[in-house]
Scaffold this motif. Sequence first.
Motif, PDB file in Angstrom:
ATOM      1  N   LEU B  84       0.813  -1.224   0.000  1.00 53.51           N
ATOM      2  CA  LEU B  84       0.000   0.000   0.000  1.00 53.51           C
ATOM      3  C   LEU B  84       0.841   1.266   0.000  1.00 53.51           C
ATOM      4  O   LEU B  84       0.776   2.062  -0.922  1.00 53.51           O
ATOM      5  CB  LEU B  84      -0.936  -0.005   1.225  1.00 53.51           C
ATOM      6  CG  LEU B  84      -1.885  -1.199   1.331  1.00 53.51           C
ATOM      7  CD1 LEU B  84      -2.654  -1.160   2.636  1.00 53.51           C
ATOM      8  CD2 LEU B  84      -2.860  -1.198   0.164  1.00 53.51           C
ATOM      9  N   ARG B  87       3.160   2.335  -2.836  1.00 52.41           N
ATOM     10  CA  ARG B  87       2.514   2.689  -4.105  1.00 52.41           C
ATOM     11  C   ARG B  87       2.184   4.173  -4.218  1.00 52.41           C
ATOM     12  O   ARG B  87       1.840   4.653  -5.301  1.00 52.41           O
ATOM     13  CB  ARG B  87       1.189   1.936  -4.244  1.00 52.41           C
ATOM     14  CG  ARG B  87       1.352   0.529  -4.695  1.00 52.41           C
ATOM     15  CD  ARG B  87       0.007  -0.176  -4.686  1.00 52.41           C
ATOM     16  NE  ARG B  87       0.227  -1.603  -4.730  1.00 52.41           N
ATOM     17  CZ  ARG B  87       0.321  -2.284  -5.856  1.00 52.41           C
ATOM     18  NH1 ARG B  87       0.179  -1.680  -7.005  1.00 52.41           N
ATOM     19  NH2 ARG B  87       0.543  -3.589  -5.822  1.00 52.41           N
ATOM     20  N   LEU B  88       2.245   4.887  -3.103  1.00 52.12           N
ATOM     21  CA  LEU B  88       1.841   6.295  -3.139  1.00 52.12           C
ATOM     22  C   LEU B  88       2.883   7.127  -3.859  1.00 52.12           C
ATOM     23  O   LEU B  88       4.077   6.851  -3.793  1.00 52.12           O
ATOM     24  CB  LEU B  88       1.659   6.820  -1.711  1.00 52.12           C
ATOM     25  CG  LEU B  88       0.507   6.191  -0.935  1.00 52.12           C
ATOM     26  CD1 LEU B  88       0.539   6.646   0.506  1.00 52.12           C
ATOM     27  CD2 LEU B  88      -0.826   6.540  -1.573  1.00 52.12           C
ATOM     28  N   ALA B  94       3.111  12.604   2.375  1.00 54.09           N
ATOM     29  CA  ALA B  94       2.691  12.862   3.757  1.00 54.09           C
ATOM     30  C   ALA B  94       1.173  12.835   3.878  1.00 54.09           C
ATOM     31  O   ALA B  94       0.607  12.065   4.664  1.00 54.09           O
ATOM     32  CB  ALA B  94       3.247  14.201   4.227  1.00 54.09           C
ATOM     33  N   MET B  95       0.490  13.662   3.071  1.00 56.01           N
ATOM     34  CA  MET B  95      -0.968  13.743   3.147  1.00 56.01           C
ATOM     35  C   MET B  95      -1.637  12.427   2.772  1.00 56.01           C
ATOM     36  O   MET B  95      -2.527  11.945   3.456  1.00 56.01           O
ATOM     37  CB  MET B  95      -1.473  14.816   2.180  1.00 56.01           C
ATOM     38  CG  MET B  95      -1.104  16.208   2.567  1.00 56.01           C
ATOM     39  SD  MET B  95      -1.879  16.667   4.113  1.00 56.01           S
ATOM     40  CE  MET B  95      -1.430  18.388   4.165  1.00 56.01           C
ATOM     41  N   MET B  96      -1.205  11.884   1.633  1.00 57.39           N
ATOM     42  CA  MET B  96      -1.878  10.687   1.141  1.00 57.39           C
ATOM     43  C   MET B  96      -1.671   9.506   2.082  1.00 57.39           C
ATOM     44  O   MET B  96      -2.558   8.687   2.264  1.00 57.39           O
ATOM     45  CB  MET B  96      -1.377  10.352  -0.266  1.00 57.39           C
ATOM     46  CG  MET B  96      -1.950  11.276  -1.315  1.00 57.39           C
ATOM     47  SD  MET B  96      -3.758  11.256  -1.243  1.00 57.39           S
ATOM     48  CE  MET B  96      -4.194  12.598  -2.283  1.00 57.39           C
ATOM     49  N   VAL B  98      -1.343   9.669   5.302  1.00 58.48           N
ATOM     50  CA  VAL B  98      -2.228   9.825   6.454  1.00 58.48           C
ATOM     51  C   VAL B  98      -3.632   9.358   6.088  1.00 58.48           C
ATOM     52  O   VAL B  98      -4.271   8.617   6.837  1.00 58.48           O
ATOM     53  CB  VAL B  98      -2.272  11.287   6.939  1.00 58.48           C
ATOM     54  CG1 VAL B  98      -3.246  11.426   8.087  1.00 58.48           C
ATOM     55  CG2 VAL B  98      -0.910  11.748   7.374  1.00 58.48           C
ATOM     56  N   LEU B  99      -4.093   9.767   4.898  1.00 58.31           N
ATOM     57  CA  LEU B  99      -5.447   9.360   4.488  1.00 58.31           C
ATOM     58  C   LEU B  99      -5.527   7.848   4.317  1.00 58.31           C
ATOM     59  O   LEU B  99      -6.502   7.219   4.706  1.00 58.31           O
ATOM     60  CB  LEU B  99      -5.825  10.056   3.184  1.00 58.31           C
ATOM     61  CG  LEU B  99      -6.146  11.528   3.326  1.00 58.31           C
ATOM     62  CD1 LEU B  99      -6.403  12.146   1.972  1.00 58.31           C
ATOM     63  CD2 LEU B  99      -7.364  11.704   4.215  1.00 58.31           C
ATOM     64  N   LEU B 100      -4.479   7.284   3.725  1.00 56.20           N
ATOM     65  CA  LEU B 100      -4.462   5.836   3.510  1.00 56.20           C
ATOM     66  C   LEU B 100      -4.518   5.079   4.844  1.00 56.20           C
ATOM     67  O   LEU B 100      -5.358   4.191   5.029  1.00 56.20           O
ATOM     68  CB  LEU B 100      -3.190   5.452   2.742  1.00 56.20           C
ATOM     69  CG  LEU B 100      -3.020   3.987   2.402  1.00 56.20           C
ATOM     70  CD1 LEU B 100      -3.987   3.586   1.314  1.00 56.20           C
ATOM     71  CD2 LEU B 100      -1.597   3.704   1.939  1.00 56.20           C
TER      72      LEU B 100
END
Lengths: 329, 293
Positions: B84, B87-88, B94-96, B98-100
């Motif tokens: 997971l 793959r970002l 940083a932001m993505m 946290v959302l993930l």
Amino acid sequence: MRIASRGLPLLVAALAIAYPFLVPNYYLVYAGALTVMYAAMATSWNLLGGFTGYVSLGHSAFFGLGAYGTGLLVVRAGVPWVVALLASALLVTVFAVVVGIAAVRVRGASFVIVSIALVSMMNLVVQGWRSLTGGSTGLQVPSPFPGLHRGQTHMVFFYLFLALLAIALASWWYVSRSRFGAGLRAIREDEDKAESLGVPTAAYKVTAFALSALFVALAGGLYAVWFGSLDPIFVFSILIGSYMVLMSLLGGVRHLFGPLLGALIVAPAGEYFLIALGETQIHLTATGLVLVLVVLFMPDGILARFTRRRAGPSIPDETAEQRLQGVTP
Amino acid sequence: MVSLLLQGLALGVLTGGLYALLASGLSLYFGVMRVVMVAHPAFLFLAAYLTYTVHTAFGLDPFLALPVTVPLFFALGVAVQRLLIARLAPENLAMMSVLLTFGIALTIEGLLGTFYTGSYKSVSMEYATRSLTIGGVHLPYDKIIAFWVAAITLVVLFAVLVKSRFGQSLRATIQHREAARLVGIQTERVAGYGFGVGLATAAVGGTVLALITPFFPASHWVWIGKLMAIIVVGGLGSVIGAALAAVLLGVVEGLVLVTVDATWATMMFYVFLFLALLVRPQGFFGGRLAHRF
């Protein structure tokens, strides 16, 4: 294409206004009002998130404060509900400015931490301050329209939330075309560079934060007089905050109608799950999984897939590499 | 009054030890991937519930769950990182992230609520219910056990990080990813193992937590606030800083708990979080990011 992009919003708006008269029962009016409420909140969230790239998971703090502020002014001070709504929204905005000054000093992940902390703090305060707020037993707010039955009240609030949504959309549209909006976008692309180019980044960020909090607080206040009973666990839940983020991301944070589209998908789906699966916690899992999938596979949202940045006032999101590819043969 | 303060101080140090263990995992994630792993407390409660199952279904001592949960969580951590987080896109990691991880946390909370219901569960052992009294200060055995388990785990963690070849590669990856890659360290694999180690600490922490406090699925939100406050005060990414901040905040919590009340004790974490961000956003103990262990 142009006719479609002009005509479609008008058609959707007409359908939205006619919606309460088109559906067969009051439950669907209620579900519609809830969806429009979430759409208004997601659009407000996007005033900060979409322009600056700052992801707040804690906007439910402003929702809850707006709700409790309105409720307390009505119950404890006997203020008319419209006055209470506006006064509490104003107070929340002032509060957001104060918090914003501390919160926007930090970037990236730390900002998200602050936003989560904000909700937890407000939850603690409201539950702990039992003599004022009623603590965990909640707060009862009298109905603003005692003459109307429940279904008619849903109808009234459907239009109130629709008006709020329209104001939020108009604000986003106005900001997207303003110098202020350009400054916010510059912050998203490269905050240090924006600062060095003379964008007053701190003031802009706090303004966007407060503006976004104002509309969410208004939604909270309307919710308080609509529902008539406030539960601190629900009102200050991380879940409401994460719905705003999920809706905006799913629809597309860089588009005017992105959060609205996301809300039209997520809110009815949430209501459906609640009916189909009952009061289990599995809807949390569904929300979580959708969020994971959106973040992994569709971080730019649905609208980014369909519009090639031509229709509608959206923000170009080219990277330097893409721009380079555009000019090199 | 003095004995009350001593009581608060002692309890604070004991709980602070546990906080240090739980926050060390967060520091590792932030160190290796610059990821704020919001799902860490959710995994903590997953471990607590697994411990609960092992205890109620087989009547085993909660600590006997560790040989199952620790390797399982290590594997989960490697999987989460490789499948997971890796793959970002790096621009907005940083932001993505946290959302993930937030999505992962919601997923786990929902599953726990569905399988175990939303009500309180607890694991209580006969040996852990009594307390030790020294000079008028009562020290519950469960808190003492929790402290020692946390201390031993932290010592093992440090030994691994400082002595082993893997620990060296991990620290090199944390300090300078590109340079580490240049000297032949497979940073992707190391980052995965770093995540695994982080989640393994959650497995230990969850077992201890199950022993000392009742838990329900939504309680991980409280822990997110507490642990985030600790790593911000300690300096994001610094394991030593996190440990010091954990004990400090544990003591503050303990003192406020005995003198005022539980609401204010929890509130202190947020007060310190905001103070740290206003006064020293880089943290009080950590220095620049993760440059030391």
